[in-house]
Design a protein around this motif. Structure first.
Motif, PDB file in Angstrom:
ATOM      1  N   GLY A  76      46.328  34.682  26.100  1.00 22.01           N
ATOM      2  CA  GLY A  76      44.740  34.914  26.119  1.00 22.01           C
ATOM      3  C   GLY A  76      43.942  33.961  27.043  1.00 22.01           C
ATOM      4  N   LEU A  77      42.751  34.648  27.522  1.00 22.76           N
ATOM      5  CA  LEU A  77      41.963  33.626  28.243  1.00 22.76           C
ATOM      6  C   LEU A  77      41.268  32.651  27.709  1.00 22.76           C
ATOM      7  N   ASP A  78      41.040  31.620  28.053  1.00 22.72           N
ATOM      8  CA  ASP A  78      40.034  30.562  27.334  1.00 22.72           C
ATOM      9  C   ASP A  78      38.806  30.972  27.031  1.00 22.72           C
TER      10      ASP A  78
ATOM     11  N   ASN B 164      45.926  43.270  37.137  1.00 22.91           N
ATOM     12  CA  ASN B 164      45.198  43.636  38.476  1.00 22.91           C
ATOM     13  C   ASN B 164      45.274  42.535  39.475  1.00 22.91           C
TER      14      ASN B 164
ATOM     15  N   TYR C 270      53.104  33.982  28.643  1.00 19.75           N
ATOM     16  CA  TYR C 270      51.762  33.483  28.675  1.00 19.75           C
ATOM     17  C   TYR C 270      51.449  33.131  27.024  1.00 19.75           C
TER      18      TYR C 270
ATOM     19  N   LEU D  96      44.327  42.456  31.552  1.00 26.25           N
ATOM     20  CA  LEU D  96      43.719  42.878  32.894  1.00 26.25           C
ATOM     21  C   LEU D  96      43.839  42.172  33.937  1.00 26.25           C
ATOM     22  N   ALA D  97      43.533  40.892  33.734  1.00 26.03           N
ATOM     23  CA  ALA D  97      43.695  39.916  34.748  1.00 26.03           C
ATOM     24  C   ALA D  97      44.988  39.917  35.640  1.00 26.03           C
ATOM     25  N   VAL D  98      46.136  39.891  34.843  1.00 26.79           N
ATOM     26  CA  VAL D  98      47.636  39.735  35.246  1.00 26.79           C
ATOM     27  C   VAL D  98      47.926  41.168  35.947  1.00 26.79           C
TER      28      VAL D  98
ATOM     29  N   VAL E 290      43.130  40.964  25.841  1.00 24.67           N
ATOM     30  CA  VAL E 290      43.203  42.021  26.626  1.00 24.67           C
ATOM     31  C   VAL E 290      42.445  41.691  27.974  1.00 24.67           C
ATOM     32  N   ALA E 291      41.565  40.586  28.005  1.00 23.35           N
ATOM     33  CA  ALA E 291      41.032  40.220  29.345  1.00 23.35           C
ATOM     34  C   ALA E 291      42.079  39.621  30.124  1.00 23.35           C
ATOM     35  N   GLU E 292      42.972  39.168  29.631  1.00 24.55           N
ATOM     36  CA  GLU E 292      44.163  38.231  30.097  1.00 24.55           C
ATOM     37  C   GLU E 292      45.087  39.234  30.725  1.00 24.55           C
TER      38      GLU E 292
ATOM     39  N   ARG F 247      44.505  39.278  39.253  1.00 26.60           N
ATOM     40  CA  ARG F 247      43.224  38.503  39.687  1.00 26.60           C
ATOM     41  C   ARG F 247      43.333  37.155  38.982  1.00 26.60           C
ATOM     42  N   THR F 248      42.798  36.274  39.689  1.00 24.18           N
ATOM     43  CA  THR F 248      42.641  34.747  38.969  1.00 24.18           C
ATOM     44  C   THR F 248      41.478  34.896  38.109  1.00 24.18           C
ATOM     45  N   PRO F 249      41.641  34.856  36.719  1.00 23.15           N
ATOM     46  CA  PRO F 249      40.323  34.875  35.882  1.00 23.15           C
ATOM     47  C   PRO F 249      39.311  33.787  36.402  1.00 23.15           C
TER      48      PRO F 249
ATOM     49  N   HIS G  35      39.908  40.189  22.251  1.00 20.90           N
ATOM     50  CA  HIS G  35      39.084  40.351  23.462  1.00 20.90           C
ATOM     51  C   HIS G  35      39.669  39.431  24.630  1.00 20.90           C
TER      52      HIS G  35
END
Lengths: 385, 385
Positions: free
Chosen positions: B336-338, B360, B332, B356-358, B352-354, B362-364, B349
């Motif tokens: 990170g998430l956008d 679990n 990745y 967590l999504a991977v 770590v959000a990315e 999940r599709t963010p 932030h």
């Protein structure tokens, strides 16, 4: 430099600058004024360097900091601002190559911290937008490097740090300054007018984004903590006064106890207020959401499953209360991004991630799937030729 | 109860249970064993309640806690486990209505904390998966409420807290227990076999997810801090040893100094290791990424713009190094998430959000756009009839 000082939220850097202005230290303020290519931080990133070699804030991920401390020593000694360029594109085999700045050229302004910076930190403390204009080059010599003017949204023209008119500053800078102040972005502009070449760094300091959290349960704590770290100005609103909010939520900037029916009277909510509703009481939530839907807030995050909100909507409908599409589209329930975590911190992390995405007008997704640059490019038009 | 105790990461709750087992306190452990409808927390959420009325951990957002403290007092006095049902669906006009549990029925087991819980906390401390089986009802009376057995992945059958075979426990519970242990989920199962009705709560405690961060710049700090709050077990790996990692990153569970070429030799990386590469040095990053792509790690987050990775890939290509699609899809970059933030904490932030999504799967996206339940429903098949 200690970890804690490096990683303070941006809001705390300005608070520290404010504190240091009150003291008699000889601090040096370092600010990224320009970036070419990709860098870890953007223009406007700041670091305050004191005589003991301690820094607060971060303008890179850490590798340039030793160099900056030496440069700060020189600025302190000579008492004059210096503009330093770190070119990290030049030498790809260098240990910095494609490294610190990722692949960029960074211009850093170092200057002795003086009273000319006071209007910036005072506006910030008061929650007012402001733009700080700093001269970098002036072919006519009317302005020296480090000379300063201000844009305040309430003033019709640029002013000096003393609040006087600033005739040496072209007033056409006011428009881009106003734009940058509102958006909290920074850029260096070059003006070329009637033979005068002027280069000015404009640092827009938007008032911190306000986050109002309704609720006083323990689960409000992690949301408050993580939002504060992400530079939100957090107000926690409790109902009925049974909890000492200040003690329970030490990271909140403000706390308020009121009644659910008085939300819109007791709070100044506008298009810059982000809101989270998590009282865990259906009636309190409904009264709060009703007033928020009637306001112009851009974000209402409501904790709980979607059918709970459906029930709320049905009750509004029974009472003849209707809301327009725009208001309803600002409502996010279940609150948060879909990150899958279930612990209090994981829930709070997903809530704050969602608020960041909405506040920055982003579609939450993996950055690797996004086209174009990670950071928005600032596109302020350079005034007049 | 203080905010800090309530909002501790889940990993810390188990650490505290471990500590309290060493003492001579009369603590009560409260665990959610079943949830019907929507609740703030899921089965397996725990809270430790001491004699002074202080609690660690959270099983609701706060409103039931007073009631739990009173119930804990009763359990302490009688020395026997109690199963309490909080029905928050019954009375919608009640102040709790649709409130605390959002709309659910919560079964909570309260029990005196005893030595029977030691194998759970020891496995957790050692980084081993484990499932704790607790009897709730047994029509034959062979097991009493609170009786306990364990599933360890290395054992062929269920064992008592003393490590002996557990003949009173149907061994067909081992399969669902193994599944729950691996996934870190909990559920209550009912077995109905040869006239015996047995109700067992199975609490799967997966070893914390491992996050390995390569880098020693200050920007590693906020990532470490936020990941630890989200229950990751964080290892920070620095190269060249110029930085005291333990001092700089107090939130890391472990630190290691090695050389970039020795990453795969010095670290046990497998399909449960999440990795972040942020050395800010192109050559160090490339050496690290090469070894990670050769491993089975499910996530490699690489800081820097996408073209930096393109350059890396081109160099691999020049050297005849190739990687399969699956390995490359675990990479990745930009990391990170956008979410749009640019400060050190905002960047952390989004990282770590990315993760967590991977982690679990999940599709963010905004939860409000997701169909179905927020929490995955546990679907363990109940064994044998």
């Amino acid at each position: 430099m200690t970890q804690n000082n490096w990683s303070v939220p941006e809001t705390e850097v300005l608070q520290r600058v404010h504190e240091r202005l009150e003291g008699d230290g000889a601090d040096v303020l370092a600010t990224i004024v320009d970036v070419e290519g990709n860098a870890y931080r953007r223009p406007g990133a700041k670091m305050l360097l004191d005589e003991a070699g301690e820094g607060v804030g971060a303008i890179t991920a850490g590798c340039l900091e030793d160099d900056l401390l030496a440069a700060a020593e020189s600025v302190r000694e000579h008492g004059r601002p210096e503009l330093i360029t770190y070119d990290l594109m030049d030498d790809e085999d260098d240990v910095w190559g494609l490294g610190v700045g990722c692949n960029g050229i960074i211009d850093v302004l170092l200057e002795p911290l003086t009273e000319t910076y006071r209007p910036a930190v005072e506006a910030f403390a008061d929650g007012r937008d402001v733009a700080v204009l700093t001269a970098l080059e002036d072919s006519e010599g009317a302005l020296e490097r480090g000379d300063r003017a201000y844009y305040h949204p309430t003033e019709t023209q640029l002013t000096t740090p003393d609040g006087e008119p600033a005739p040496a500053w072209p007033n056409e800078l006011a428009d881009p300054a106003g734009d940058l102040a509102e958006r909290g972005r920074a850029d260096t502009l070059e003006i070329d007018g009637r033979g005068r070449q002027l280069e000015v760094f404009i640092d827009g300091l938007a008032a911190p984004t306000e986050l109002v959290i309704f609720g006083s349960g323990h689960d409000v704590g992690p949301v408050t903590e993580l939002a504060a770290k992400n530079d939100f100005r957090v107000t926690v609103v409790g109902f009925r006064g049974s909890v000492d909010l200040e003690t329970r939520f030490p990271d909140a900037d403000e706390t308020l106890t009121t009644s659910p029916a008085a939300v819109s009277d007791d709070l100044a909510l506008d298009e810059r207020s982000y809101t989270v509703v998590m009282t865990h009481n259906f009636i309190d939530d409904r009264l709060t959401v009703e007033q928020l839907l009637d306001s112009s807030v851009p974000y209402i995050g409501l904790m709980g499953p979607h059918d709970r909100f459906e029930k709320m909507l049905a009750e509004f409908d029974d009472e003849g209360r209707t809301f327009d599409e725009e208001a309803l589209s600002s409502l996010y329930t279940p609150i948060g991004l879909d990150l899958g975590g279930g612990s209090p911190y994981q829930i709070a992390h997903s809530i704050v991630a969602e608020i960041l995405a909405v506040a920055n007008d982003r579609t939450p997704r993996h950055l690797k799937t996004r086209e174009g640059h990670i950071h928005d490019r600032v596109t302020v038009e350079s005034p007049s030729k």
